[in-house]
Write a protein that holds these residues in place. Structure first.
Motif, mmCIF file in Angstrom:
data_model
loop_
_atom_site.group_PDB
_atom_site.id
_atom_site.type_symbol
_atom_site.label_atom_id
_atom_site.label_comp_id
_atom_site.label_asym_id
_atom_site.label_seq_id
_atom_site.Cartn_x
_atom_site.Cartn_y
_atom_site.Cartn_z
ATOM 1 N N ASN A 93 37.362 34.323 47.523
ATOM 2 C CA ASN A 93 37.082 34.355 46.098
ATOM 3 C C ASN A 93 38.349 34.078 45.289
ATOM 4 O OD1 ASN A 93 34.184 35.546 46.102
ATOM 5 N ND2 ASN A 93 35.345 36.870 47.480
ATOM 6 N N ARG A 94 38.171 33.472 44.128
ATOM 7 C CA ARG A 94 39.276 33.245 43.193
ATOM 8 C C ARG A 94 39.062 34.147 41.991
ATOM 9 N NH1 ARG A 94 40.618 28.529 39.029
ATOM 10 N NH2 ARG A 94 42.832 28.954 38.713
ATOM 11 N N ILE A 95 40.064 34.975 41.685
ATOM 12 C CA ILE A 95 39.959 35.963 40.618
ATOM 13 C C ILE A 95 41.127 35.743 39.661
ATOM 14 C CG2 ILE A 95 39.872 38.427 40.098
ATOM 15 C CD1 ILE A 95 38.940 38.766 43.072
ATOM 16 N N VAL A 96 40.822 35.422 38.420
ATOM 17 C CA VAL A 96 41.827 35.010 37.439
ATOM 18 C C VAL A 96 41.876 36.027 36.300
ATOM 19 C CG1 VAL A 96 42.569 33.178 35.875
ATOM 20 C CG2 VAL A 96 41.375 32.596 38.007
ATOM 21 N N SER A 97 43.047 36.571 36.034
ATOM 22 C CA SER A 97 43.296 37.470 34.895
ATOM 23 C C SER A 97 42.345 38.665 34.871
ATOM 24 C CB SER A 97 43.204 36.703 33.574
ATOM 25 O OG SER A 97 44.160 35.673 33.523
ATOM 26 N N PRO A 98 42.157 39.380 35.984
ATOM 27 C CA PRO A 98 41.342 40.591 35.944
ATOM 28 C C PRO A 98 42.113 41.725 35.283
ATOM 29 C CG PRO A 98 42.329 40.389 38.090
ATOM 30 C CD PRO A 98 42.745 39.156 37.328
ATOM 31 N N TRP A 99 41.409 42.799 34.979
ATOM 32 C CA TRP A 99 42.026 43.992 34.399
ATOM 33 C C TRP A 99 41.943 45.113 35.417
ATOM 34 C CZ3 TRP A 99 41.192 49.048 33.480
ATOM 35 C CH2 TRP A 99 41.960 49.700 32.505
ATOM 36 N N GLY A 100 43.043 45.756 35.742
ATOM 37 C CA GLY A 100 43.037 46.932 36.602
ATOM 38 C C GLY A 100 43.242 46.614 38.067
ATOM 39 N N ASN A 154 41.366 35.890 49.702
ATOM 40 C CA ASN A 154 41.127 35.910 48.268
ATOM 41 C C ASN A 154 42.410 35.565 47.513
ATOM 42 O OD1 ASN A 154 38.264 37.123 48.160
ATOM 43 N ND2 ASN A 154 39.375 38.536 49.494
ATOM 44 N N LEU A 155 42.263 34.918 46.357
ATOM 45 C CA LEU A 155 43.381 34.548 45.499
ATOM 46 C C LEU A 155 43.221 35.266 44.167
ATOM 47 C CD1 LEU A 155 45.880 32.811 44.794
ATOM 48 C CD2 LEU A 155 44.285 31.012 44.061
ATOM 49 N N VAL A 156 44.197 36.124 43.837
ATOM 50 C CA VAL A 156 44.181 36.887 42.593
ATOM 51 C C VAL A 156 45.409 36.481 41.789
ATOM 52 C CG1 VAL A 156 44.180 39.171 41.537
ATOM 53 C CG2 VAL A 156 43.041 38.825 43.739
ATOM 54 N N THR A 157 45.209 36.004 40.558
ATOM 55 C CA THR A 157 46.334 35.596 39.722
ATOM 56 C C THR A 157 46.224 36.231 38.343
ATOM 57 O OG1 THR A 157 45.161 33.594 38.996
ATOM 58 C CG2 THR A 157 46.597 33.392 40.911
ATOM 59 N N GLY A 158 47.390 36.538 37.758
ATOM 60 C CA GLY A 158 47.435 37.011 36.376
ATOM 61 C C GLY A 158 46.833 38.376 36.163
ATOM 62 N N LEU A 159 46.984 39.312 37.116
ATOM 63 C CA LEU A 159 46.437 40.659 36.949
ATOM 64 C C LEU A 159 46.994 41.305 35.683
ATOM 65 C CD1 LEU A 159 44.909 43.146 38.173
ATOM 66 C CD2 LEU A 159 47.114 43.795 39.158
ATOM 67 N N ARG A 160 46.081 41.832 34.859
ATOM 68 C CA ARG A 160 46.480 42.592 33.673
ATOM 69 C C ARG A 160 46.342 44.068 33.997
ATOM 70 N NH1 ARG A 160 42.413 41.548 29.883
ATOM 71 N NH2 ARG A 160 41.093 40.957 31.647
ATOM 72 N N ILE A 161 47.451 44.787 33.997
ATOM 73 C CA ILE A 161 47.435 46.137 34.557
ATOM 74 C C ILE A 161 46.897 47.170 33.591
ATOM 75 C CG2 ILE A 161 49.278 45.643 36.169
ATOM 76 C CD1 ILE A 161 51.158 47.116 34.294
ATOM 77 N N GLY A 162 47.144 47.025 32.283
ATOM 78 C CA GLY A 162 46.670 48.031 31.348
ATOM 79 C C GLY A 162 47.339 49.373 31.568
ATOM 80 N N PRO A 163 46.929 50.407 30.819
ATOM 81 C CA PRO A 163 47.580 51.713 30.908
ATOM 82 C C PRO A 163 46.980 52.655 31.942
ATOM 83 C CG PRO A 163 46.039 51.712 29.100
ATOM 84 C CD PRO A 163 45.970 50.336 29.709
#
Length: 332
Positions: A215-222, A239-248
């Motif tokens: 799966n390709r996952i782009v800019s997920p949160w958490g 799987n390829l995960v790019t641009g993870l947005r970590i949040g608080p």
């Protein structure tokens, strides 16, 4: 039940707010009293075996109480109203603007029934979840665990594009995901693209023998892929995960494995943002692969274990500020 349909077009047309009825005995609907009050529910509900839905655009609707736009099967508050199906194919549709879930699959069969396939759909702007599949543990016993697995109809979710889920402010930790599996077995999430929104792909609660691959996952949160409270074994591979947005939030990992046993993580590539947001206990940034385990929280009547077993092979993890890979005892 529609056995055949044909659409001819494009042709000029105007919006027609009419409702067409056929009453018993071919009675004249102009002389009948008809209740036209609005009711909530899925726009499409597939409640029969071996039904195929191809090529529709499905949007809006008046869903309430976490109902989806497209429902495959039905699990209700009253078990007498439950309907579970097999052999259904939902392919090549566009599902837009669900208030909660775009496509929802409720299963109760076993590994011997015909699988359900969700293929090559576009699911856009769902309030919480793009595609969800949920099984049952009511009839699962030790003798059937590795045999028929009752309550766990096999489901394949493949080649779908899910964009901007979790747009309605649902709790991103517990309610939202691009693709969500719960209590599933012998199933797969393969070759999908998940863009933006909340977390990417989540295996939540009691999944085993599930493959999350390619799966390709782009800019997920958490998190990119999350494995939460599962007995395993489950495979997270390629799987390829790019641009993870970590949040608080404190749950923030490229590949999250939390309170789960027998998780295999192989050949994954992740690249998160080198963020410095402070989260739980002042932690800064995100984890790579792993997660904070609570070894005393497991229900020993269900899972008798003292540690959670994980295998990491040939993963490339970038942008993980807090640590790369966690060991069996919670150290990074």
């Amino acid at each position: 039940y529609v056995s055949e349909y044909m659409v001819i077009g494009p042709v000029p047309s105007d919006f027609d707010p009419s409702v067409y009825l056929r009453l018993p005995g071919n009675a004249d609907p102009n002389e009948a009293v008809v209740d036209m009050s609005a009711r909530s529910g899925p726009v499409v509900a597939i409640l029969g075996d071996f039904v195929e839905l191809h090529g529709f655009e499905i949007r809006h609707g008046a869903q309430m109480e976490n109902e989806p736009l497209v429902a495959v099967g039905r699990r209700s508050d009253d078990p007498a109203d439950d309907v579970f199906v097999q052999g259904v194919v939902v392919a090549g549709n566009t599902v837009v603007g669900s208030q909660h879930t775009g496509i929802d699959i409720s299963v109760e069969g076993d590994q011997a029934v015909a699988p359900i396939s969700i293929l090559n759909n576009w699911v856009l702007d769902s309030g919480a979840v793009g595609i969800a599949a949920r099984g049952s543990s009511v009839r699962l016993t030790a003798p059937t665990l590795n045999d028929w697995a009752p309550g766990r109809t096999p489901v394949t979710v493949a080649y779908n594009t899910i964009m901007d889920s979790a747009e309605e402010g649902y709790d991103l930790r517990t309610d939202a995901s691009g693709i969500l599996f719960e209590r599933m077995a012998g199933s797969s999430i393969v070759y999908n693209t998940v863009v933006g929104g909340g977390p990417g792909i989540t295996l939540r609660h009691e999944n085993y023998a599930v493959r999350v691959d390619g799966n390709r996952i782009v800019s997920p949160w958490g998190w990119g892929v999350g494995v939460d409270a599962n007995p395993g074994p489950n495979l997270i591979a390629n799987n390829l995960v790019t641009g993870l947005r970590i949040g608080p939030e404190w749950i923030k990992a490229h590949l999250l494995t939390w309170d789960s046993d027998q998780t295999w993580l192989i050949n994954n590539t992740t690249d998160g943002e080198w963020g410095v947001e402070s989260g739980w206990y002042g932690d800064i940034g995100s984890w790579g692969a792993g997660g904070p385990e609570n070894f005393n929280r497991i229900d020993l009547d269900t899972w008798e274990m003292t540690i959670f077993r994980r295998v990491y092979i040939n993963n490339l993890l970038l942008g993980n500020y807090l640590g790369g890979i966690e060991d069996y005892q919670g150290n990074w």
